[in-house]
Scaffold this motif. Sequence first.
Motif, mmCIF file in Angstrom:
data_model
loop_
_atom_site.group_PDB
_atom_site.id
_atom_site.type_symbol
_atom_site.label_atom_id
_atom_site.label_comp_id
_atom_site.label_asym_id
_atom_site.label_seq_id
_atom_site.Cartn_x
_atom_site.Cartn_y
_atom_site.Cartn_z
ATOM 1 N N UNK A 181 -11.746 62.636 27.953
ATOM 2 C CA UNK A 181 -12.976 61.946 27.548
ATOM 3 C C UNK A 181 -14.052 62.957 27.166
ATOM 4 N N UNK A 182 -14.288 63.933 28.028
ATOM 5 C CA UNK A 182 -15.329 64.931 27.764
ATOM 6 C C UNK A 182 -15.041 65.719 26.489
ATOM 7 N N UNK A 183 -13.801 66.170 26.323
ATOM 8 C CA UNK A 183 -13.454 66.995 25.165
ATOM 9 C C UNK A 183 -13.555 66.192 23.865
ATOM 10 N N UNK A 184 -12.994 65.002 23.868
ATOM 11 C CA UNK A 184 -13.033 64.177 22.660
ATOM 12 C C UNK A 184 -14.470 63.840 22.301
ATOM 13 N N UNK A 185 -15.258 63.395 23.267
ATOM 14 C CA UNK A 185 -16.644 63.031 22.969
ATOM 15 C C UNK A 185 -17.467 64.204 22.446
ATOM 16 N N UNK A 186 -17.163 65.411 22.900
ATOM 17 C CA UNK A 186 -17.920 66.576 22.446
ATOM 18 C C UNK A 186 -17.479 67.080 21.073
ATOM 19 N N UNK A 187 -16.179 67.057 20.809
ATOM 20 C CA UNK A 187 -15.650 67.741 19.627
ATOM 21 C C UNK A 187 -15.119 66.843 18.513
ATOM 22 N N UNK A 188 -14.992 65.558 18.759
ATOM 23 C CA UNK A 188 -14.387 64.647 17.788
ATOM 24 C C UNK A 188 -15.202 63.366 17.663
ATOM 25 N N UNK A 189 -14.965 62.664 16.562
ATOM 26 C CA UNK A 189 -15.316 61.256 16.460
ATOM 27 C C UNK A 189 -14.009 60.527 16.736
ATOM 28 N N UNK A 190 -14.055 59.571 17.629
ATOM 29 C CA UNK A 190 -12.850 58.870 18.062
ATOM 30 C C UNK A 190 -12.806 57.470 17.461
ATOM 31 N N UNK A 191 -11.675 57.151 16.844
ATOM 32 C CA UNK A 191 -11.486 55.867 16.177
ATOM 33 C C UNK A 191 -10.280 55.173 16.776
ATOM 34 N N UNK A 192 -10.446 53.895 17.092
ATOM 35 C CA UNK A 192 -9.313 53.052 17.499
ATOM 36 C C UNK A 192 -8.994 52.154 16.313
ATOM 37 N N UNK A 193 -7.720 52.100 15.956
ATOM 38 C CA UNK A 193 -7.314 51.284 14.820
ATOM 39 C C UNK A 193 -6.063 50.492 15.182
ATOM 40 N N UNK A 194 -6.184 49.167 15.136
ATOM 41 C CA UNK A 194 -5.052 48.284 15.400
ATOM 42 C C UNK A 194 -4.165 48.270 14.156
ATOM 43 N N UNK A 195 -2.981 48.839 14.272
ATOM 44 C CA UNK A 195 -2.066 48.999 13.142
ATOM 45 C C UNK A 195 -1.579 47.681 12.565
ATOM 46 N N UNK A 196 -1.750 46.602 13.317
ATOM 47 C CA UNK A 196 -1.349 45.276 12.851
ATOM 48 C C UNK A 196 -2.530 44.305 12.904
ATOM 49 N N UNK A 197 -3.736 44.846 12.877
ATOM 50 C CA UNK A 197 -4.941 44.027 12.982
ATOM 51 C C UNK A 197 -5.406 43.482 11.652
#
Length: 189
Positions: free
Chosen positions: A75-91
Amino acid sequence: MGKTKLLIAFIAFGTLVSFQKTTEAPEKEINWMTLEEAIKLQEKEPKKIIMDVYTNWCGPCKMLDKNTFHNEDVVDYVNEHYYAVKFNAEGKDTITYKDKTYTNPKYDASKASRRNSVHQFTRALNVSAYPTMVFFNEEGNYIQAIKGYLKPQKLELYLKLFKTDKYKEMTTQEKFNEYYKNFEPTFKE
């Protein structure tokens, strides 16, 4: 008299337990967003993007979310160094990427919790297994997709590989194997 004391002790204990639960620090969360939001944020503050491509019915996707994406180090690493995207592959979401719009024209709302039609963007990314983590550079260009459930330390390897641009040196399988062999994880499992 003994029952009254027992009842008072039980109530006091219940109140204490209730108080402890409400005062515990909330669990850390990754700052998930849409791909469009992440790309917009890149204009002001360039960061790479990690996209979690999942489905609602996928057991390993749920394990990844519970065990890896809730790991404090991740959580800490992703929030600091990345933009995090959730994508439903069948949404059913409409995705605009590189001036092209992707939809899921065969999406069936009655199948929202089970296998559904594959989204056009999933196909465009050549994702064929769930979960898959797709990495994009600071300009929103596709870098690489990593398939499967990854424990925190395994995801750490890829997070740091792409964050530091070391992936650009991985011109052969041997070079990646050397990186993999020498990588020393610091995330707790």
